[in-house]
Design a protein around this motif. Sequence first.
Motif, PDB file in Angstrom:
ATOM      1  N   THR A   8     -14.287  -6.990  46.433  1.00  0.00           N
ATOM      2  CA  THR A   8     -14.012  -6.273  47.673  1.00  0.00           C
ATOM      3  C   THR A   8     -15.214  -6.302  48.607  1.00  0.00           C
ATOM      4  O   THR A   8     -15.070  -6.461  49.829  1.00  0.00           O
ATOM      5  CB  THR A   8     -13.615  -4.817  47.372  1.00  0.00           C
ATOM      6  N   ARG A  11     -15.242  -9.515  50.549  1.00  0.00           N
ATOM      7  CA  ARG A  11     -14.238  -9.551  51.615  1.00  0.00           C
ATOM      8  C   ARG A  11     -14.644  -8.670  52.799  1.00  0.00           C
ATOM      9  O   ARG A  11     -14.439  -9.034  53.960  1.00  0.00           O
ATOM     10  CB  ARG A  11     -12.877  -9.124  51.069  1.00  0.00           C
ATOM     11  N   VAL A  12     -15.251  -7.534  52.496  1.00  0.00           N
ATOM     12  CA  VAL A  12     -15.706  -6.647  53.569  1.00  0.00           C
ATOM     13  C   VAL A  12     -16.838  -7.307  54.355  1.00  0.00           C
ATOM     14  O   VAL A  12     -16.862  -7.272  55.596  1.00  0.00           O
ATOM     15  CB  VAL A  12     -16.166  -5.294  52.988  1.00  0.00           C
ATOM     16  N   ALA A  15     -15.429  -9.913  56.581  1.00  0.00           N
ATOM     17  CA  ALA A  15     -14.702  -9.295  57.692  1.00  0.00           C
ATOM     18  C   ALA A  15     -15.643  -8.801  58.775  1.00  0.00           C
ATOM     19  O   ALA A  15     -15.308  -8.806  59.968  1.00  0.00           O
ATOM     20  CB  ALA A  15     -13.842  -8.140  57.172  1.00  0.00           C
ATOM     21  N   ARG A  18     -17.435 -12.380  60.299  1.00  0.00           N
ATOM     22  CA  ARG A  18     -16.618 -13.352  61.030  1.00  0.00           C
ATOM     23  C   ARG A  18     -16.557 -13.077  62.535  1.00  0.00           C
ATOM     24  O   ARG A  18     -16.696 -14.016  63.338  1.00  0.00           O
ATOM     25  CB  ARG A  18     -15.216 -13.427  60.434  1.00  0.00           C
ATOM     26  N   ASP A  57     -17.654 -19.323  57.089  1.00  0.00           N
ATOM     27  CA  ASP A  57     -16.479 -19.100  57.925  1.00  0.00           C
ATOM     28  C   ASP A  57     -15.399 -20.127  57.594  1.00  0.00           C
ATOM     29  O   ASP A  57     -14.215 -19.796  57.465  1.00  0.00           O
ATOM     30  CB  ASP A  57     -16.888 -19.192  59.402  1.00  0.00           C
ATOM     31  N   THR A  60     -14.098 -19.482  53.715  1.00  0.00           N
ATOM     32  CA  THR A  60     -13.324 -18.256  53.519  1.00  0.00           C
ATOM     33  C   THR A  60     -12.038 -18.272  54.326  1.00  0.00           C
ATOM     34  O   THR A  60     -11.032 -17.702  53.897  1.00  0.00           O
ATOM     35  CB  THR A  60     -14.162 -17.008  53.868  1.00  0.00           C
ATOM     36  N   LYS A  61     -12.056 -18.916  55.477  1.00  0.00           N
ATOM     37  CA  LYS A  61     -10.804 -19.049  56.257  1.00  0.00           C
ATOM     38  C   LYS A  61      -9.770 -19.822  55.445  1.00  0.00           C
ATOM     39  O   LYS A  61      -8.555 -19.594  55.584  1.00  0.00           O
ATOM     40  CB  LYS A  61     -11.104 -19.776  57.575  1.00  0.00           C
ATOM     41  N   TYR A  65     -13.993 -18.096  48.533  1.00  0.00           N
ATOM     42  CA  TYR A  65     -15.148 -17.215  48.697  1.00  0.00           C
ATOM     43  C   TYR A  65     -16.240 -17.745  47.762  1.00  0.00           C
ATOM     44  O   TYR A  65     -16.296 -17.387  46.593  1.00  0.00           O
ATOM     45  CB  TYR A  65     -14.773 -15.779  48.367  1.00  0.00           C
TER      46      TYR A  65
END
Length: 240
Positions: A8, A11-12, A15, A18, A57, A60-61, A65
């Motif tokens: 998590t 991902r944070v 976020a 990006r 970028d 992960t897009k 990851y």
Amino acid sequence: MPRPPAPTSYRVAVAIARPVVRALTKPTHRGTEHLPDGGFIAAANHVTNFDPLTLLDFLTKAGCYPKVLSKASLFRVPLLGPLLRSVGYIPVHRGTGSAAASLTVAASALAAGECVSVFPEGTLTRDPDLWPMRAKTGVARMALTTGAPVVPIAQWGAHQVMARHASMIRPVLRRPVQVVAGPPVDLRDLAGRAEDPAAVREATDRIMAAITALLATIRDGTPPAEPFVWRPDPQAGFAE
């Protein structure tokens, strides 16, 4: 093997990062169909200290990851160090007896179906025209030891956001950045020869040739016939 879900905290962090990357760049991404579903090595050229963000970028897009091989000194930076540990980045203790340990950790990540990202040159290119230079052999030894596919990735344009060797971002917005992945480098004839220096050097050169060929498709100019050879301090770089 299916790729395990990203933590998590990872991902944070993505976020948050990006929107910053997208405010500074206008990215064009191609070749994501070449990224395998399971464990693989993402090998990219390295021009500027902003490259890790544009590569992240891109990956992960596409749902990857990556565990990134990063110099150990970054893990001692307040706030940054704990973040890197929490997302599973892999410290490289350059010029020490512990340097090989990073390859062991990376091999475990690949076996678990993770993407491992690395800049094979080990540092920013010293080529006068910013083409990829002759790389260190760590990425090839990792590939030949694990059998993981190596996906070459070329990126261009991040140096317009942050100049080579600069530590500050230029006051510009939305510079075009292209990132393109190619098919995995064919190393099948070298499989299992991680202890053979000639095989490791050949694998390294193939990987960098693939990256350079991709880069030639997205930037002006013709790459040199032979890559630039930089003679660094023996204590620097990613495992020769």
